[in-house]
Every structure is written in structure tokens, then in C-alpha cells.
Design a protein around this motif. Structure first.
Motif, PDB file in Angstrom:
ATOM      1  N   HIS A  29       0.865  -1.170   0.000  1.00 11.30           N
ATOM      2  CA  HIS A  29       0.000   0.000   0.000  1.00 11.30           C
ATOM      3  C   HIS A  29       0.904   1.223   0.000  1.00 11.30           C
ATOM      4  O   HIS A  29       1.697   1.411   0.914  1.00 11.30           O
ATOM      5  CB  HIS A  29      -0.887   0.035   1.249  1.00 11.30           C
ATOM      6  N   GLU A  30       0.808   2.017  -1.043  1.00 11.79           N
ATOM      7  CA  GLU A  30       1.617   3.224  -1.098  1.00 11.79           C
ATOM      8  C   GLU A  30       0.734   4.415  -0.764  1.00 11.79           C
ATOM      9  O   GLU A  30      -0.384   4.530  -1.245  1.00 11.79           O
ATOM     10  CB  GLU A  30       2.223   3.382  -2.493  1.00 11.79           C
ATOM     11  N   HIS A  31       1.258   5.260   0.077  1.00 13.21           N
ATOM     12  CA  HIS A  31       0.527   6.461   0.462  1.00 13.21           C
ATOM     13  C   HIS A  31       1.261   7.663  -0.107  1.00 13.21           C
ATOM     14  O   HIS A  31       2.468   7.783   0.034  1.00 13.21           O
ATOM     15  CB  HIS A  31       0.444   6.573   1.989  1.00 13.21           C
ATOM     16  N   GLY A  32       0.526   8.512  -0.733  1.00 14.26           N
ATOM     17  CA  GLY A  32       1.144   9.696  -1.313  1.00 14.26           C
ATOM     18  C   GLY A  32       0.151  10.831  -1.378  1.00 14.26           C
ATOM     19  O   GLY A  32      -1.057  10.650  -1.185  1.00 14.26           O
ATOM     20  N   GLY A  33       0.657  11.988  -1.673  1.00 12.28           N
ATOM     21  CA  GLY A  33      -0.198  13.157  -1.784  1.00 12.28           C
ATOM     22  C   GLY A  33      -0.773  13.281  -3.186  1.00 12.28           C
ATOM     23  O   GLY A  33      -0.687  12.365  -4.008  1.00 12.28           O
ATOM     24  N   ALA A  34      -1.349  14.421  -3.461  1.00 10.04           N
ATOM     25  CA  ALA A  34      -1.976  14.682  -4.757  1.00 10.04           C
ATOM     26  C   ALA A  34      -0.961  14.510  -5.883  1.00 10.04           C
ATOM     27  O   ALA A  34       0.180  14.960  -5.786  1.00 10.04           O
ATOM     28  CB  ALA A  34      -2.555  16.087  -4.771  1.00 10.04           C
ATOM     29  N   GLY A  35      -1.375  13.815  -6.955  1.00 10.09           N
ATOM     30  CA  GLY A  35      -0.509  13.622  -8.113  1.00 10.09           C
ATOM     31  C   GLY A  35       0.695  12.757  -7.825  1.00 10.09           C
ATOM     32  O   GLY A  35       1.692  12.822  -8.537  1.00 10.09           O
ATOM     33  N   GLY A  36       0.653  11.954  -6.779  1.00 13.43           N
ATOM     34  CA  GLY A  36       1.770  11.075  -6.442  1.00 13.43           C
ATOM     35  C   GLY A  36       2.867  11.777  -5.663  1.00 13.43           C
ATOM     36  O   GLY A  36       3.892  11.190  -5.380  1.00 13.43           O
ATOM     37  N   GLY A  37       2.657  13.024  -5.317  1.00 13.79           N
ATOM     38  CA  GLY A  37       3.661  13.772  -4.565  1.00 13.79           C
ATOM     39  C   GLY A  37       3.665  13.396  -3.102  1.00 13.79           C
ATOM     40  O   GLY A  37       2.940  12.506  -2.670  1.00 13.79           O
ATOM     41  N   PRO A  38       4.464  14.092  -2.323  1.00 14.89           N
ATOM     42  CA  PRO A  38       4.546  13.782  -0.902  1.00 14.89           C
ATOM     43  C   PRO A  38       3.256  14.176  -0.171  1.00 14.89           C
ATOM     44  O   PRO A  38       2.515  15.059  -0.613  1.00 14.89           O
ATOM     45  CB  PRO A  38       5.729  14.615  -0.413  1.00 14.89           C
ATOM     46  N   LEU A  39       3.006  13.523   0.934  1.00 10.76           N
ATOM     47  CA  LEU A  39       1.857  13.878   1.754  1.00 10.76           C
ATOM     48  C   LEU A  39       2.088  15.237   2.386  1.00 10.76           C
ATOM     49  O   LEU A  39       3.200  15.558   2.803  1.00 10.76           O
ATOM     50  CB  LEU A  39       1.660  12.847   2.874  1.00 10.76           C
ATOM     51  N   GLN A  40       1.044  16.005   2.444  1.00  7.20           N
ATOM     52  CA  GLN A  40       1.119  17.294   3.118  1.00  7.20           C
ATOM     53  C   GLN A  40       0.613  17.106   4.542  1.00  7.20           C
ATOM     54  O   GLN A  40      -0.484  16.599   4.753  1.00  7.20           O
ATOM     55  CB  GLN A  40       0.254  18.334   2.396  1.00  7.20           C
ATOM     56  N   VAL A  41       1.406  17.481   5.488  1.00  9.68           N
ATOM     57  CA  VAL A  41       1.031  17.335   6.893  1.00  9.68           C
ATOM     58  C   VAL A  41       0.622  18.701   7.410  1.00  9.68           C
ATOM     59  O   VAL A  41       1.358  19.677   7.289  1.00  9.68           O
ATOM     60  CB  VAL A  41       2.203  16.778   7.723  1.00  9.68           C
ATOM     61  N   VAL A  42      -0.576  18.750   7.949  1.00 11.18           N
ATOM     62  CA  VAL A  42      -1.081  19.988   8.524  1.00 11.18           C
ATOM     63  C   VAL A  42      -1.139  19.812  10.029  1.00 11.18           C
ATOM     64  O   VAL A  42      -1.782  18.888  10.521  1.00 11.18           O
ATOM     65  CB  VAL A  42      -2.491  20.333   7.975  1.00 11.18           C
ATOM     66  N   VAL A  43      -0.443  20.678  10.743  1.00 19.67           N
ATOM     67  CA  VAL A  43      -0.418  20.595  12.191  1.00 19.67           C
ATOM     68  C   VAL A  43      -1.283  21.712  12.730  1.00 19.67           C
ATOM     69  O   VAL A  43      -1.071  22.881  12.429  1.00 19.67           O
ATOM     70  CB  VAL A  43       1.031  20.743  12.733  1.00 19.67           C
ATOM     71  N   LYS A  44      -2.301  21.367  13.504  1.00 18.84           N
ATOM     72  CA  LYS A  44      -3.148  22.368  14.134  1.00 18.84           C
ATOM     73  C   LYS A  44      -2.805  22.426  15.605  1.00 18.84           C
ATOM     74  O   LYS A  44      -2.712  21.403  16.268  1.00 18.84           O
ATOM     75  CB  LYS A  44      -4.621  21.996  13.958  1.00 18.84           C
ATOM     76  N   ARG A  45      -2.603  23.627  16.047  1.00 19.48           N
ATOM     77  CA  ARG A  45      -2.331  23.816  17.469  1.00 19.48           C
ATOM     78  C   ARG A  45      -3.631  23.934  18.234  1.00 19.48           C
ATOM     79  O   ARG A  45      -4.632  24.365  17.677  1.00 19.48           O
ATOM     80  CB  ARG A  45      -1.488  25.070  17.689  1.00 19.48           C
ATOM     81  N   TYR A  46      -3.604  23.575  19.454  1.00 21.86           N
ATOM     82  CA  TYR A  46      -4.778  23.621  20.271  1.00 21.86           C
ATOM     83  C   TYR A  46      -5.377  25.018  20.282  1.00 21.86           C
ATOM     84  O   TYR A  46      -6.577  25.192  20.269  1.00 21.86           O
ATOM     85  CB  TYR A  46      -4.437  23.147  21.700  1.00 21.86           C
ATOM     86  N   SER A  47      -4.554  26.041  20.236  1.00 22.07           N
ATOM     87  CA  SER A  47      -5.041  27.421  20.281  1.00 22.07           C
ATOM     88  C   SER A  47      -5.716  27.824  18.979  1.00 22.07           C
ATOM     89  O   SER A  47      -6.503  28.762  18.937  1.00 22.07           O
ATOM     90  CB  SER A  47      -3.888  28.383  20.589  1.00 22.07           C
TER      91      SER A  47
END
Length: 133
Positions: free
Chosen positions: A113-131
Motif C-alpha cells: 500500500h503506497e501512500h502519497g499526496g496529490a498527483g503522487g507527490g509527498p503527503l502534506q502534513v497539517v499541524v493544528k495547534r490547540y489554540s
């Protein structure tokens, strides 16, 4: 020694078993293979022929086969021989083993199972802070 080594490998002997036969260490067998091309080729030829026999047997087992046989019995104090044809149906386990090795992309158990972002690119990681919530 070359012909003896070939015949041993033809019977399925490993390098360790060849070494035991000649009463030497496996390191000596490796050295002989490196120094004597005829010895090395004899081992390879014997092993290849033995492997081919096993492959043919596995194929026959996977697809089913028949052979002639003679049944021998004692009937009324006489030996009676009866010719017959014996049938062995295909063996599912042998067929699966054959296919997994011959067609691994189609028959292997492991699924990648390969995981990738849009168009086969890298995954975009979004970090949300509690605030930010």
C-alpha cells in the motif's frame, strides 16, 4: 573428484554434504571452487540438474499426472499381476506454491500500500495547534 562432486550434487547434496563426503571443511570446498573451474562447474551442473528434476516434479504435482502400475496379489494361492493406470489429481498447495514463485506480482500474499499526496507527490502534513481550534 570432479565427477564425484557432480554426482553428489545430482543426488541433491549441499556444499556441506560434499565437504563431509570428501572429509574436508566447507571452506575447503569454497576454496576448491575458486581455484578449480572444472570443480565449480561440476557442482553447478549437478545442482542445476537436480533443481530441474524437482521443478518438473512440482509441476506434475501441481497439474496432476498419471502413470502405469502393476498390482500384484495372491489369489487362490496364485500370484496375479494386473496392469492399471494410476491417476493423481492436481494438488492445490503445489499449484499455489508454483504460481507464487513464478508469478509473484499476481499471486503473492503481501499487498503493498503506497501512500502519497496529490498527483503522487509527498503527503502534506497539517499541524493544528490547540489554540487554533
Amino acid at each position: 573428484m570432479v565427477e564425484q562432486a557432480r554426482k553428489l550434487c545430482l543426488l541433491g547434496a549441499t556444499d556441506q554434504e560434499v565437504a563431509d563426503f570428501f572429509e574436508v571443511s566447507t571452506r575447503t570446498i569454497y576454496r576448491w571452487k575458486a581455484l578449480h573451474d572444472a570443480f565449480c562447474q561440476a557442482l553447478k551442473a549437478g545442482k542445476a540438474e537436480a533443481d530441474d528434476r524437482v521443478e518438473r516434479s512440482l509441476f506434475s504435482r501441481a497439474t496432476g499426472y498419471e502413470h502405469d502400475e502393476v498390482d500384484i496379489r495372491v489369489v487362490d494361492h496364485r500370484i496375479v499381476q494386473t496392469r492399471l493406470r494410476k491417476y493423481y489429481p492436481p494438488d492445490t498447495t503445489a499449484a499455489i506454491f508454483w504460481l507464487k514463485n513464478r508469478k509473484p506480482e499476481e499471486w503473492r500474499d503481501k499487498i503493498d500500500h503506497e501512500h502519497g499526496g496529490a498527483g503522487g507527490g509527498p503527503l502534506q502534513v497539517v499541524v493544528k495547534r490547540y489554540s487554533d481550534v
